[in-house]
Design a protein around this motif. Structure first.
Motif, PDB file in Angstrom:
ATOM      1  N   SER A   1     -18.692   0.991   8.032  1.00 42.32           N
ATOM      2  CA  SER A   1     -17.765   1.144   6.910  1.00 42.32           C
ATOM      3  C   SER A   1     -18.479   1.005   5.576  1.00 42.32           C
ATOM      4  CB  SER A   1     -16.629   0.121   7.009  1.00 42.32           C
ATOM      5  OG  SER A   1     -17.125  -1.201   6.935  1.00 42.32           O
ATOM      6  N   ALA A   2     -19.513   0.168   5.523  1.00 41.60           N
ATOM      7  CA  ALA A   2     -20.274   0.010   4.278  1.00 41.60           C
ATOM      8  C   ALA A   2     -21.001   1.304   3.929  1.00 41.60           C
ATOM      9  CB  ALA A   2     -21.266  -1.134   4.419  1.00 41.60           C
ATOM     10  N   ILE A   3     -21.581   1.958   4.938  1.00 37.17           N
ATOM     11  CA  ILE A   3     -22.267   3.229   4.700  1.00 37.17           C
ATOM     12  C   ILE A   3     -21.270   4.310   4.317  1.00 37.17           C
ATOM     13  CG2 ILE A   3     -23.693   5.026   5.754  1.00 37.17           C
ATOM     14  CD1 ILE A   3     -24.947   2.936   7.505  1.00 37.17           C
ATOM     15  N   ALA A   4     -20.122   4.332   5.002  1.00 32.16           N
ATOM     16  CA  ALA A   4     -19.091   5.324   4.695  1.00 32.16           C
ATOM     17  C   ALA A   4     -18.596   5.171   3.256  1.00 32.16           C
ATOM     18  CB  ALA A   4     -17.935   5.196   5.679  1.00 32.16           C
ATOM     19  N   LYS A   5     -18.408   3.928   2.828  1.00 33.06           N
ATOM     20  CA  LYS A   5     -17.964   3.690   1.447  1.00 33.06           C
ATOM     21  C   LYS A   5     -19.031   4.131   0.455  1.00 33.06           C
ATOM     22  CE  LYS A   5     -14.907  -0.177   2.570  1.00 33.06           C
ATOM     23  NZ  LYS A   5     -14.709  -1.645   2.502  1.00 33.06           N
ATOM     24  N   MET A   6     -20.310   3.935   0.795  1.00 37.06           N
ATOM     25  CA  MET A   6     -21.403   4.361  -0.066  1.00 37.06           C
ATOM     26  C   MET A   6     -21.421   5.880  -0.193  1.00 37.06           C
ATOM     27  SD  MET A   6     -24.674   5.839   0.254  1.00 37.06           S
ATOM     28  CE  MET A   6     -25.301   5.373   1.866  1.00 37.06           C
ATOM     29  N   VAL A   7     -21.242   6.562   0.927  1.00 39.57           N
ATOM     30  CA  VAL A   7     -21.206   8.026   0.913  1.00 39.57           C
ATOM     31  C   VAL A   7     -20.040   8.515   0.062  1.00 39.57           C
ATOM     32  CG1 VAL A   7     -20.845  10.089   2.331  1.00 39.57           C
ATOM     33  CG2 VAL A   7     -22.361   8.266   3.137  1.00 39.57           C
ATOM     34  N   MET A   8     -18.889   7.894   0.251  1.00 37.87           N
ATOM     35  CA  MET A   8     -17.688   8.279  -0.495  1.00 37.87           C
ATOM     36  C   MET A   8     -17.874   8.065  -1.993  1.00 37.87           C
ATOM     37  SD  MET A   8     -14.604   9.463  -0.200  1.00 37.87           S
ATOM     38  CE  MET A   8     -12.984   9.478  -1.003  1.00 37.87           C
ATOM     39  N   SER A   9     -18.397   6.906  -2.372  1.00 39.02           N
ATOM     40  CA  SER A   9     -18.571   6.606  -3.799  1.00 39.02           C
ATOM     41  C   SER A   9     -19.589   7.541  -4.445  1.00 39.02           C
ATOM     42  CB  SER A   9     -19.004   5.148  -3.971  1.00 39.02           C
ATOM     43  OG  SER A   9     -20.271   4.921  -3.382  1.00 39.02           O
ATOM     44  N   ARG A  10     -20.565   7.998  -3.663  1.00 37.51           N
ATOM     45  CA  ARG A  10     -21.598   8.886  -4.192  1.00 37.51           C
ATOM     46  C   ARG A  10     -21.056  10.282  -4.485  1.00 37.51           C
ATOM     47  NH1 ARG A  10     -26.266   9.584  -0.058  1.00 37.51           N
ATOM     48  NH2 ARG A  10     -24.788  11.067   0.829  1.00 37.51           N
ATOM     49  N   LEU A  11     -20.054  10.698  -3.720  1.00 39.68           N
ATOM     50  CA  LEU A  11     -19.588  12.080  -3.809  1.00 39.68           C
ATOM     51  C   LEU A  11     -18.202  12.242  -4.425  1.00 39.68           C
ATOM     52  CD1 LEU A  11     -20.677  13.189  -0.227  1.00 39.68           C
ATOM     53  CD2 LEU A  11     -21.832  13.759  -2.366  1.00 39.68           C
ATOM     54  N   ALA A  12     -17.425  11.186  -4.412  1.00 34.95           N
ATOM     55  CA  ALA A  12     -16.008  11.307  -4.753  1.00 34.95           C
ATOM     56  C   ALA A  12     -15.757  11.890  -6.143  1.00 34.95           C
ATOM     57  CB  ALA A  12     -15.329   9.952  -4.634  1.00 34.95           C
ATOM     58  N   HIS A  13     -16.585  11.512  -7.113  1.00 30.21           N
ATOM     59  CA  HIS A  13     -16.329  11.934  -8.491  1.00 30.21           C
ATOM     60  C   HIS A  13     -17.133  13.180  -8.882  1.00 30.21           C
ATOM     61  CE1 HIS A  13     -13.889   8.403  -9.402  1.00 30.21           C
ATOM     62  NE2 HIS A  13     -14.776   7.693  -8.718  1.00 30.21           N
ATOM     63  N   GLU A  14     -17.767  13.826  -7.920  1.00 27.37           N
ATOM     64  CA  GLU A  14     -18.532  15.034  -8.229  1.00 27.37           C
ATOM     65  C   GLU A  14     -17.614  16.228  -8.466  1.00 27.37           C
ATOM     66  OE1 GLU A  14     -21.700  16.240  -5.766  1.00 27.37           O
ATOM     67  OE2 GLU A  14     -22.809  14.373  -5.941  1.00 27.37           O
ATOM     68  N   LEU A  15     -18.051  17.096  -9.385  1.00 25.50           N
ATOM     69  CA  LEU A  15     -17.375  18.363  -9.637  1.00 25.50           C
ATOM     70  C   LEU A  15     -15.877  18.167  -9.854  1.00 25.50           C
ATOM     71  CD1 LEU A  15     -19.384  20.561  -7.095  1.00 25.50           C
ATOM     72  CD2 LEU A  15     -19.667  20.452  -9.574  1.00 25.50           C
ATOM     73  N   ASP A  16     -15.041  18.835  -9.055  1.00 27.99           N
ATOM     74  CA  ASP A  16     -13.601  18.847  -9.317  1.00 27.99           C
ATOM     75  C   ASP A  16     -12.778  18.068  -8.297  1.00 27.99           C
ATOM     76  OD1 ASP A  16     -14.368  20.683  -7.418  1.00 27.99           O
ATOM     77  OD2 ASP A  16     -13.010  22.272  -8.065  1.00 27.99           O
ATOM     78  N   ASN A  17     -13.394  17.110  -7.587  1.00 28.86           N
ATOM     79  CA  ASN A  17     -12.621  16.246  -6.698  1.00 28.86           C
ATOM     80  C   ASN A  17     -11.668  15.381  -7.526  1.00 28.86           C
ATOM     81  OD1 ASN A  17     -14.062  17.226  -4.524  1.00 28.86           O
ATOM     82  ND2 ASN A  17     -15.568  15.576  -4.595  1.00 28.86           N
ATOM     83  N   THR A  18     -10.506  15.074  -6.966  1.00 26.22           N
ATOM     84  CA  THR A  18      -9.516  14.308  -7.737  1.00 26.22           C
ATOM     85  C   THR A  18      -8.895  13.194  -6.894  1.00 26.22           C
ATOM     86  OG1 THR A  18      -7.766  15.887  -7.175  1.00 26.22           O
ATOM     87  CG2 THR A  18      -8.922  16.230  -9.256  1.00 26.22           C
ATOM     88  N   PHE A  19      -8.462  12.132  -7.585  1.00 20.14           N
ATOM     89  CA  PHE A  19      -7.773  11.013  -6.964  1.00 20.14           C
ATOM     90  C   PHE A  19      -6.305  11.003  -7.396  1.00 20.14           C
ATOM     91  CE2 PHE A  19     -12.160   9.559  -6.819  1.00 20.14           C
ATOM     92  CZ  PHE A  19     -12.238   8.940  -5.570  1.00 20.14           C
ATOM     93  N   THR A  20      -5.471  10.374  -6.569  1.00 20.00           N
ATOM     94  CA  THR A  20      -4.069  10.157  -6.896  1.00 20.00           C
ATOM     95  C   THR A  20      -3.831   8.659  -7.004  1.00 20.00           C
ATOM     96  OG1 THR A  20      -3.389  12.144  -5.693  1.00 20.00           O
ATOM     97  CG2 THR A  20      -1.682  10.526  -6.154  1.00 20.00           C
ATOM     98  N   TYR A  21      -3.056   8.270  -8.040  1.00 18.44           N
ATOM     99  CA  TYR A  21      -2.782   6.846  -8.268  1.00 18.44           C
ATOM    100  C   TYR A  21      -1.277   6.619  -8.206  1.00 18.44           C
ATOM    101  CZ  TYR A  21      -7.625   6.571  -9.899  1.00 18.44           C
ATOM    102  OH  TYR A  21      -9.002   6.626  -9.983  1.00 18.44           O
ATOM    103  N   ASP A  22      -0.739   6.580  -6.994  1.00 18.84           N
ATOM    104  CA  ASP A  22       0.707   6.421  -6.834  1.00 18.84           C
ATOM    105  C   ASP A  22       1.195   5.043  -7.251  1.00 18.84           C
ATOM    106  OD1 ASP A  22       1.426   8.983  -5.887  1.00 18.84           O
ATOM    107  OD2 ASP A  22       0.704   8.498  -3.881  1.00 18.84           O
ATOM    108  N   LYS A  23       0.308   4.047  -7.277  1.00 18.58           N
ATOM    109  CA  LYS A  23       0.691   2.686  -7.651  1.00 18.58           C
ATOM    110  C   LYS A  23       0.306   2.344  -9.089  1.00 18.58           C
ATOM    111  CE  LYS A  23       0.342   1.064  -2.880  1.00 18.58           C
ATOM    112  NZ  LYS A  23      -0.307   0.108  -1.936  1.00 18.58           N
TER     113      LYS A  23
END
Length: 287
Positions: free
Chosen positions: A148-170
């Motif tokens: 899970s630590a590696i998966a989170k690292m991969v996610m954090s490295r790529l999540a904000h690249e280019l046109d990826n987007t997050f939703t903040y329902d809370k």
């Protein structure tokens, strides 16, 4: 947004239905194979059962049984990302399916990308129903390996690249509740070796992935560890990169390892026949 989600679900349903129907009438389908297997395919983040369409046709044509799962709020599943509050909610479609399999039957579980974590839960709960777990372009977990630590690292490295987007329902002051790949990211990072029309299809069919914690997932040596594991990586994967694969092989070695040449993260789309050949080999060895 509700109308768009319904439209996407209808498109995905019609697309998968067309593939299934065309395969049933395939004159080249092999109906004489004696050593057949049941492959259960689990998609990665933002995708759905539709992402396996090329592989499904190949496996069925070889006489095998194939089930492609839509996880919660994915593909044509009717839930929305905001309805999914836990990892158990997200993985429920697979767990329900595994529960329905007769106790004397075993399947080949294949998890793509984050789907590897989902099949790990099934391997822990139903080890007697799984002949082998196949982790495709995935950070493969282990009883004593903090994936899970590696998966989170991969996610954090790529999540904000280019046109990826997050939703903040809370609210913006709370952690994001969902994530979705943007069209540019899909074509340049996820599908860079795949046909352009497949990347275009993905931009229409992807759905926001619920961001739920997997920290509560416990994998034991007695159950999860009793199931044989195979890791398949893609040579040109820009998400689960070669440095990540090397760390997995060093600290959490699988029973077998395969490398797909000239493939992006979507190996089932960019190199379906290579993947098909590997899965047939795996199923023969572990059926």
């Amino acid at each position: 947004m509700k109308r768009k989600a319904i439209t996407v679900s209808v498109i995905a349903f019609l697309f998968v239905a067309a593939i299934s129907n065309s395969d049933e009438h395939n004159p080249h389908r092999n109906t004489t194979v004696s050593n057949t297997n049941h492959f259960v395919l689990v998609h990665g983040s933002c995708f759905g059962a539709w992402s396996w369409f090329k592989l499904v046709r190949l496996l069925k044509s070889a006489g095998h049984t194939v089930t492609s799962i839509d996880l919660a709020a994915s593909g044509i599943n009717l839930l929305h990302a905001k309805d999914v509050q836990s990892f158990s909610d997200y993985s429920k479609p697979l767990m329900d399916f595994m529960e329905s399999i007769p106790s004397h039957q075993r399947v080949v579980l294949v998890g793509h990308s984050s789907g590897g974590t989902v099949i790990s839960q099934a391997m822990e709960h139903f080890p007697h129903k799984v002949s082998v777990g196949v982790f495709l372009c995935s950070v493969m977990p282990g009883p004593s390996f903090n994936s899970s630590a590696i998966a989170k690292m991969v996610m954090s490295r790529l999540a904000h690249e280019l046109d990826n987007t997050f939703t903040y329902d809370k609210g913006l002051n709370s952690p994001p509740t969902a994530f979705i790949f943007g069209p540019k990211f899909l074509s340049q990072v996820v599908f860079q070796y795949s046909p352009h029309e497949d990347a275009d299809l993905a931009t229409v069919l992807v759905r926001p992935k619920p961001l739920v914690s997997v920290d509560g997932l416990v994998l034991t040596k007695a159950k999860f560890g009793s199931v044989r594991r195979v890791l398949i990586c893609a040579e040109q994967d820009k998400i689960v990169t070669q440095d990540v694969i090397k760390e997995i092989l060093l600290k959490n070695p699988p029973n077998k390892f395969f490398n797909i040449r000239n493939s992006d993260h979507m190996a089932m789309v960019s190199q379906p026949r290579q993947l098909f050949a590997h899965l047939l080999s795996i199923s023969r060895d572990y059926s």
